[in-house]
Write a protein that holds these residues in place. Structure first.
Motif, PDB file in Angstrom:
ATOM      1  N   MET A   1       8.061  -2.588  -8.058  1.00 34.48           N
ATOM      2  CA  MET A   1       8.228  -3.298  -6.785  1.00 34.48           C
ATOM      3  C   MET A   1       6.931  -3.964  -6.354  1.00 34.48           C
ATOM      4  N   LEU A   2       5.811  -3.272  -6.565  1.00 37.09           N
ATOM      5  CA  LEU A   2       4.514  -3.839  -6.211  1.00 37.09           C
ATOM      6  C   LEU A   2       4.241  -5.095  -7.023  1.00 37.09           C
ATOM      7  N   LYS A   3       4.560  -5.058  -8.297  1.00 33.72           N
ATOM      8  CA  LYS A   3       4.328  -6.214  -9.158  1.00 33.72           C
ATOM      9  C   LYS A   3       5.198  -7.399  -8.738  1.00 33.72           C
ATOM     10  N   ARG A   4       6.425  -7.121  -8.361  1.00 33.69           N
ATOM     11  CA  ARG A   4       7.312  -8.209  -7.927  1.00 33.69           C
ATOM     12  C   ARG A   4       6.851  -8.821  -6.613  1.00 33.69           C
ATOM     13  N   SER A   5       6.300  -7.997  -5.723  1.00 37.35           N
ATOM     14  CA  SER A   5       5.871  -8.517  -4.424  1.00 37.35           C
ATOM     15  C   SER A   5       4.617  -9.361  -4.524  1.00 37.35           C
ATOM     16  N   ILE A   6       3.880  -9.217  -5.624  1.00 39.42           N
ATOM     17  CA  ILE A   6       2.636  -9.977  -5.779  1.00 39.42           C
ATOM     18  C   ILE A   6       2.694 -10.838  -7.025  1.00 39.42           C
ATOM     19  N   LYS A   7       3.889 -11.238  -7.441  1.00 45.47           N
ATOM     20  CA  LYS A   7       4.040 -11.957  -8.704  1.00 45.47           C
ATOM     21  C   LYS A   7       3.357 -13.319  -8.672  1.00 45.47           C
TER      22      LYS A   7
ATOM     23  N   SER B   1      -1.011  -7.003 -20.979  1.00 47.23           N
ATOM     24  CA  SER B   1       0.341  -7.146 -20.449  1.00 47.23           C
ATOM     25  C   SER B   1       0.363  -6.705 -18.994  1.00 47.23           C
ATOM     26  N   GLN B   2       1.027  -7.491 -18.161  1.00 44.54           N
ATOM     27  CA  GLN B   2       1.164  -7.120 -16.754  1.00 44.54           C
ATOM     28  C   GLN B   2       2.107  -5.936 -16.565  1.00 44.54           C
ATOM     29  N   ASN B   3       2.912  -5.627 -17.577  1.00 40.84           N
ATOM     30  CA  ASN B   3       3.862  -4.518 -17.486  1.00 40.84           C
ATOM     31  C   ASN B   3       3.306  -3.221 -18.062  1.00 40.84           C
ATOM     32  N   SER B   4       2.022  -3.192 -18.387  1.00 40.45           N
ATOM     33  CA  SER B   4       1.459  -2.022 -19.050  1.00 40.45           C
ATOM     34  C   SER B   4       1.507  -0.779 -18.169  1.00 40.45           C
ATOM     35  N   LEU B   5       1.218  -0.915 -16.894  1.00 36.65           N
ATOM     36  CA  LEU B   5       1.227   0.241 -16.001  1.00 36.65           C
ATOM     37  C   LEU B   5       2.648   0.761 -15.801  1.00 36.65           C
ATOM     38  N   THR B   6       3.595  -0.146 -15.626  1.00 42.55           N
ATOM     39  CA  THR B   6       4.994   0.262 -15.500  1.00 42.55           C
ATOM     40  C   THR B   6       5.454   0.995 -16.751  1.00 42.55           C
ATOM     41  N   SER B   7       5.060   0.495 -17.904  1.00 45.25           N
ATOM     42  CA  SER B   7       5.437   1.127 -19.173  1.00 45.25           C
ATOM     43  C   SER B   7       4.819   2.511 -19.301  1.00 45.25           C
ATOM     44  N   ALA B   8       3.575   2.666 -18.844  1.00 47.36           N
ATOM     45  CA  ALA B   8       2.919   3.971 -18.930  1.00 47.36           C
ATOM     46  C   ALA B   8       3.654   5.004 -18.081  1.00 47.36           C
ATOM     47  N   PHE B   9       4.055   4.635 -16.881  1.00 48.29           N
ATOM     48  CA  PHE B   9       4.844   5.544 -16.043  1.00 48.29           C
ATOM     49  C   PHE B   9       6.160   5.895 -16.727  1.00 48.29           C
ATOM     50  N   ALA B  10       6.812   4.903 -17.318  1.00 54.92           N
ATOM     51  CA  ALA B  10       8.105   5.131 -17.958  1.00 54.92           C
ATOM     52  C   ALA B  10       7.976   6.067 -19.157  1.00 54.92           C
ATOM     53  N   VAL B  11       6.939   5.876 -19.972  1.00 56.42           N
ATOM     54  CA  VAL B  11       6.748   6.726 -21.145  1.00 56.42           C
ATOM     55  C   VAL B  11       6.426   8.162 -20.720  1.00 56.42           C
ATOM     56  N   ALA B  12       5.579   8.326 -19.709  1.00 58.56           N
ATOM     57  CA  ALA B  12       5.269   9.666 -19.207  1.00 58.56           C
ATOM     58  C   ALA B  12       6.512  10.349 -18.658  1.00 58.56           C
ATOM     59  N   CYS B  13       7.336   9.579 -17.953  1.00 55.65           N
ATOM     60  CA  CYS B  13       8.597  10.117 -17.423  1.00 55.65           C
ATOM     61  C   CYS B  13       9.518  10.548 -18.548  1.00 55.65           C
ATOM     62  N   LEU B  14       9.616   9.742 -19.592  1.00 54.68           N
ATOM     63  CA  LEU B  14      10.475  10.075 -20.729  1.00 54.68           C
ATOM     64  C   LEU B  14       9.996  11.340 -21.429  1.00 54.68           C
ATOM     65  N   ALA B  15       8.687  11.488 -21.598  1.00 57.92           N
ATOM     66  CA  ALA B  15       8.143  12.677 -22.270  1.00 57.92           C
ATOM     67  C   ALA B  15       8.509  13.954 -21.519  1.00 57.92           C
ATOM     68  N   LEU B  16       8.319  13.958 -20.195  1.00 57.73           N
ATOM     69  CA  LEU B  16       8.662  15.154 -19.415  1.00 57.73           C
ATOM     70  C   LEU B  16      10.170  15.362 -19.321  1.00 57.73           C
ATOM     71  N   SER B  17      10.927  14.289 -19.340  1.00 57.37           N
ATOM     72  CA  SER B  17      12.389  14.415 -19.286  1.00 57.37           C
ATOM     73  C   SER B  17      12.924  15.104 -20.526  1.00 57.37           C
TER      74      SER B  17
ATOM     75  N   ILE C   1       0.839  -1.211   0.000  1.00 56.58           N
ATOM     76  CA  ILE C   1       0.000   0.000   0.000  1.00 56.58           C
ATOM     77  C   ILE C   1       0.868   1.252   0.000  1.00 56.58           C
ATOM     78  N   TRP C   2       2.005   1.196   0.668  1.00 57.12           N
ATOM     79  CA  TRP C   2       2.935   2.333   0.629  1.00 57.12           C
ATOM     80  C   TRP C   2       3.421   2.582  -0.797  1.00 57.12           C
ATOM     81  N   ALA C   3       3.772   1.508  -1.492  1.00 63.19           N
ATOM     82  CA  ALA C   3       4.221   1.652  -2.880  1.00 63.19           C
ATOM     83  C   ALA C   3       3.101   2.196  -3.762  1.00 63.19           C
ATOM     84  N   LEU C   4       1.898   1.703  -3.552  1.00 64.80           N
ATOM     85  CA  LEU C   4       0.751   2.171  -4.331  1.00 64.80           C
ATOM     86  C   LEU C   4       0.459   3.641  -4.043  1.00 64.80           C
ATOM     87  N   GLY C   5       0.599   4.034  -2.774  1.00 65.98           N
ATOM     88  CA  GLY C   5       0.373   5.429  -2.405  1.00 65.98           C
ATOM     89  C   GLY C   5       1.395   6.369  -3.019  1.00 65.98           C
TER      90      GLY C   5
END
Length: 447
Positions: A434-440, A325-341, A261-265
């Motif tokens: 990290m959340l995905k790995r903890s609940i794999k 894909s289980q990695n879709s949310l991680t990818s969305a964060f990464a793409v958004a980060c790349l755009a602002l970077s 929940i901390w990671a999700l928050g």
């Protein structure tokens, strides 16, 4: 002899709007043909009575949710111009503009706990009442009233981030609807909220001519009353009020002691912070090269990109989709980060900036329903509001510091602020990973 300086105007191609509309339509129209299950609007696997019950519940909720979104959007039409009408300096406006994040930090961080204890239905009623009072206060041209109205709108915004979602999930479970259908309602919430925000701007442009015109505020007050009456009459009153000591025990065990929940928050806080920074800096970033740009024509493009992102949620997050894909949310964060970077690293051509901002908003439209789905999977409804408001408190603290240091003291340049929002998204990406790995060993869609 006088020197005439010609200013170059940059215009966005009209084809961009048609392309965005066509993309949204294609995403909505073609998904049922690629999905192995039917769309939420044709639930063949349900019995007819159950399907009708769910659709009636969903449409009723989305109606009042859209009404609340339009009400909130009308309150934000003029932005900092509400303070500018009093002849204040730029520093004074920047300081007063920080009132909202400060109230969200010191009061809004605890509204979720308050909502969980009294019940989400009463919290939604309070949301309507706050907007009604804020509209009435803004009708009086007196700075302390405008300041107080801004504080009320900030508290209402904090309530909006969780009270409607909490009520919907609670009532969905009580009525016995299929739990996998919650994901459909989540992306529709983002879809209708974005359209409602765009609609509120259209209404404001049609009804008002300047900041002195109070027609938009009168409409916001009327919509707040209608929302209050609809909730009072149509929504169930069966939510139980929690005892404080039992809630404290539940919140401690399910939120404070759970690393997932901390990671999700933190992921929720990162997207909230970066979204605020985008709306704060997109205009000065685009006009930085001195060319004239019709900024009002770009707002629909950004909101439309968020709508597109919400429609793409089903394509990558629904297990019945071939692109799941289980990695879709991680990818969305990464793409958004790349755009602002890219934006923070070096100034780009206006067209490139707009494309990057559209990509960021599309990712936001995808991320919001994804995080709501994860909250439903791993967080009890009785502490949902408290978890969301506490996580947003972290983002509001960062926002307040940015406004005071960057806008008021002018100690931080815009590129550094943009880089900070990109780093926040990178942190959110790491938290989701990290959340995905903890609940794999668990199913992400076993609701």
């Amino acid at each position: 002899m006088a020197v005439v300086i010609e200013r170059e105007e940059w215009e966005i191609p009209s084809s961009a709007y048609y392309l965005l509309f066509a993309s949204c339509f294609a995403s909505l129209f073609f998904f049922p043909f690629f999905s192995s299950r039917s769309s939420p609007f044709s639930l063949h696997s349900f019995e007819h009575a159950q399907a009708s019950s769910f659709l009636r519940f969903q449409k009723g909720f989305l109606l009042v949710y859209s009404l609340a979104s339009v009400t909130g959007g009308l309150q934000l039409v003029f932005g900092e111009d509400e303070f500018g009408q009093f002849g204040l300096s730029r520093d004074q406006i920047a300081f007063l503009f920080s009132v909202g994040p400060a109230v969200c930090l010191f009061i809004g961080s605890f509204t979720g706990i308050f909502s969980d204890i009294i019940g989400p239905r009463k919290a939604c009623l309070l949301y309507c009442m706050l907007h009604l009072f804020a509209s009435l206060l803004k009708c009086v041209k007196w700075l302390p009233f405008v300041w107080l109205a801004s504080a009320l709108v900030a508290i209402a915004s904090s309530l909006f981030s969780f009270c409607f979602e909490t009520w919907m999930v609670t009532e969905h479970e009580k009525q016995g609807h299929r739990m996998d259908l919650l994901t459909d309602t989540f992306w529709l919430m983002t879809f209708f909220e974005s359209i409602s925000l765009l609609g509120s701007q259209v209404l404001a442009n049609l009804l008002t001519t300047d900041v002195q015109d109070r027609t938009a505020l009168a409409l916001a007050a009327i919509l707040a009353i209608l929302g209050f009456l609809y909730i009072k009459r149509k929504w169930s009153k069966s939510q139980d009020t929690l005892v404080i000591w039992s809630y404290r025990k539940s919140f401690s065990s399910h939120v404070l002691r759970d690393k997932k929940i901390w990671a999700l928050g933190l992921a929720q806080a990162s997207i909230h912070f970066s979204t605020f920074i985008f709306w704060l800096l997109w205009a000065p970033t685009i006009v930085a090269d001195g060319r004239d740009v019709q900024l009002s024509r770009l707002y629909p493009l950004f909101i439309g990109s968020r709508v597109l992102g919400s429609t793409m949620f089903r394509w990558f997050y629904d297990t019945s989709s071939p692109y799941y894909s289980q990695n879709s949310l991680t990818s969305a964060f990464a793409v958004a980060c790349l755009a602002l970077s890219i934006i923070a690293y070096d100034y780009q051509e206006i067209g490139v900036l707009i494309i990057l901002f559209c990509i960021f908003n599309a990712c936001v439209g995808f991320i919001l329903p994804s995080l709501a789905t994860l909250r439903t999977m791993y967080l009890p409804n009785e502490v949902r509001g408290g978890m969301i408001s506490m996580s947003l408190g972290t983002a509001n603290l960062a926002i307040l510091l940015v406004l005071l240091a960057g806008a008021y003291h002018q100690a931080i340049v815009n590129s550094a602020i943009m880089a900070g929002s990109a780093f926040a998204l990178l942190t959110g990406c790491g938290c989701v990973h990290m959340l995905k790995r903890s609940i794999k060993n668990q199913s992400w869609h076993d609701l």
